[in-house]
Write an enzyme that holds these catalytic residues in place. Structure first.
Site, short mmCIF file in Angstrom:
data_model
loop_
_atom_site.label_atom_id
_atom_site.label_comp_id
_atom_site.label_asym_id
_atom_site.label_seq_id
_atom_site.Cartn_x
_atom_site.Cartn_y
_atom_site.Cartn_z
N GLU A 44 0.84 -1.21 0.00
CA GLU A 44 0.00 0.00 0.00
C GLU A 44 0.87 1.25 0.00
OE1 GLU A 44 -3.13 -0.15 -1.13
OE2 GLU A 44 -3.59 -1.51 0.52
N THR A 46 2.81 2.12 -2.24
CA THR A 46 4.11 1.80 -2.83
C THR A 46 4.12 2.14 -4.32
OG1 THR A 46 3.32 -0.44 -3.17
CG2 THR A 46 4.67 -0.07 -1.22
N GLY A 134 -13.17 2.65 -1.34
CA GLY A 134 -11.76 2.30 -1.50
C GLY A 134 -11.57 1.05 -2.33
N SER A 137 -13.87 2.23 -7.61
CA SER A 137 -14.97 2.41 -8.56
C SER A 137 -14.56 3.38 -9.68
CB SER A 137 -16.22 2.91 -7.84
OG SER A 137 -15.95 4.11 -7.14
N SER A 138 -13.70 4.33 -9.37
CA SER A 138 -13.31 5.28 -10.43
C SER A 138 -12.43 4.61 -11.47
CB SER A 138 -12.63 6.52 -9.85
OG SER A 138 -11.65 6.15 -8.91
N ASP A 187 -4.54 0.77 -9.39
CA ASP A 187 -5.94 0.39 -9.59
C ASP A 187 -6.25 0.15 -11.07
OD1 ASP A 187 -5.81 1.20 -6.95
OD2 ASP A 187 -6.79 3.13 -7.32
N TYR A 239 -3.69 12.23 0.81
CA TYR A 239 -3.00 11.37 -0.17
C TYR A 239 -1.90 12.19 -0.85
CZ TYR A 239 -2.35 8.01 -3.97
OH TYR A 239 -1.82 7.10 -4.85
C1 GLA Z 1 -5.29 4.53 -3.97
C2 GLA Z 1 -4.57 4.95 -5.26
C3 GLA Z 1 -3.51 3.92 -5.65
C4 GLA Z 1 -2.60 3.57 -4.49
C5 GLA Z 1 -3.42 3.29 -3.22
C6 GLA Z 1 -2.55 3.08 -2.02
O1 GLA Z 1 -6.03 3.38 -4.22
O2 GLA Z 1 -5.50 5.08 -6.31
O3 GLA Z 1 -2.79 4.42 -6.75
O4 GLA Z 1 -1.66 4.57 -4.26
O5 GLA Z 1 -4.34 4.32 -2.93
O6 GLA Z 1 -1.81 1.92 -2.15
#
Ligand code: GLA
Length: 407
Positions: A44, A46, A134, A137-138, A187, A239
């Site tokens: 996560e 990373t 989390g 969905s996007s 994602d 973030y």
């Molecule tokens: C979100 C972001 C990903 C990633 C995670 C954390 O999901 O969209 O790119 O950075 O957070 O691992």
């Protein structure tokens, strides 16, 4: 009482999107495409550090019915709202499109920026990927649009993994520049490049992937996803702040990305950072904060390797401690957990989970717990009871299995 969010059967999802299109546009779409949301097993925060992560694609997908038009007009409808939205593709630029249409128009814009001849279209969207949980969905929406436009405008990219890597970059650009979220790319990569029955080991330094067999049922195990339904309104700013801190640390350590710091070199790197007296008042983070961030990233990348080695050795029932350590690191060093995520994780473990951690960006959203198949219900019930006892909003649940990519 527990609430379960079931995935639609693919044929049902396609029927819904097609019916929505026909009803509201009074015409037939050329086809229906779809793409999955994801959970991340480990690794996560990373991805934007050139690191490793290990997500897989969910059975929950976003479905889009699309028909191209002979102009630059994009008309969008969603099952979740009334009315028709409209965007002129020729005027799309950073900051011009708000809300969910930015993900759709952003992909068309990014394809054009990459030199592809994409025109306008009518699109109807429906989805069973829980929104704001989390579970990406996007990315599911972006990737469904990407494979739809790929086929409708004959781009030929979705046919190969190399082409899908290009589409991944297109979707990331849409999200970063048009939707305005500076996310890392994990994602979109798993939504476009994942494989059923496998987790995707993604090396974000060079975008290479390894498909790691991930068979839980054969081991009498299940992956329980707990959507805490916690609001994460500060998620965007936090973030971006974490990402900036990592970049600041990399600059101070004179490396291109934190991936270059190995576990062996971590002690020296942290000592070097700790000696720095953070310049105050210029918006840069204090050395102590950077030490925490770097320690998380470097140890988390090592945990991905450990997790993958256990999977490769068919020892999936031994990955729990790595999940627990990942959560502790995200909570204490990276500081992206929250009360609801910690409660979900602690309760799941107390109720018998082999390991548990938050998944995704944090500050709300979902946690995952590795549980014996026979314990799925009782662990979910324990978490629901703990949330009720703490007077928190009722969480929802799903059981995650690795399914196929956007198509
Ligand atoms: C979100 C972001 C990903 C990633 C995670 C954390 O999901 O969209 O790119 O950075 O957070 O691992």
């Amino acid at each position: 009482m527990t609430t379960w969010i079931d995935a639609w059967q693919p044929a049902d999802g396609a029927d819904r999107a097609r019916a929505l299109f026909t009803e509201r546009f009074d015409a037939e779409p050329n086809g229906v495409w779809s793409a999955p949301g994801r959970v991340n097993l480990i690794g996560e925060h990373t991805d934007y550090n050139g690191g490793l992560c290990l997500p897989f694609a969910l059975p929950h997908r976003t479905y889009v019915a699309v028909r191209p038009v002979d102009s630059d007009r994009i008309r969008l409808i969603s099952a979740q709202e009334e009315g028709i939205r409209e965007v002129d593709l020729s005027t799309v630029a950073p900051g011009t499109v708000q809300g969910w249409p930015s993900y759709v128009a952003g992909v068309a814009w990014a394809l054009r920026q990459a030199g592809h001849a994409v025109r306008g279209f009518d699109i109807a969207v429906d989805s069973c990927v829980p929104y704001g949980s989390g579970l990406s969905s996007s990315a599911a929406l972006e990737c469904a649009v990407a494979v739809a436009l790929d086929e409708l405008f004959d781009l030929g990219l979705a046919a190969t993994d190399q082409g899908r890597t290009t589409l991944t970059a297109v979707c990331v650009r849409a999200e970063n520049e048009i939707a305005g979220a500076n996310t890392g790319g994990m994602d979109q990569a798993v939504s476009l490049r994942g494989r059923a029955g496998h987790a995707l080991e993604l090396d974000c330094l060079d975008d290479s992937v390894r498909h790691v067999p991930f068979d839980l049922t054969g081991h009498d195990l299940a992956l329980l996803v707990i959507d805490t339904r916690a609001e994460h309104s500060h998620a965007g700013g936090e973030y971006a702040a974490r990402r900036a801190e990592c970049e600041q640390a990399a600059t101070l350590l004179q490396v291109r990305t934190l991936r270059e710091i190995t576990p062996d070199g971590l002690g020296d790197a942290l000592a070097g950072l700790a000696r720095l007296t953070g310049p105050e008042g210029d918006g840069s983070a204090a050395a102590e904060v950077l030490v925490r961030r770097v320690r998380h990233v470097v140890t988390e990348i090592a945990r991905v390797q450990e997790f993958v080695e256990l999977l490769a050795a068919d020892r999936v029932d031994e990955v729990g401690p790595a999940m627990d350590a990942s959560h502790a690191s995200l909570r204490d060093d990276y500081q992206v957990s929250c009360r609801e995520l910690d409660l979900a994780v602690d309760t799941a473990r107390d109720a018998g989970a082999l390991g548990a951690r938050m998944t995704g960006g944090g500050f709300g959203g979902s946690a995952i717990a590795l549980v014996r198949t026979g314990d799925v219900e009782s662990v979910a019930e324990a978490v629901a009871a703990a949330f009720a006892g703490a007077e928190l909003r009722a969480p929802t649940f799903l059981v995650a299995t690795p399914e196929g990519p956007a198509a």
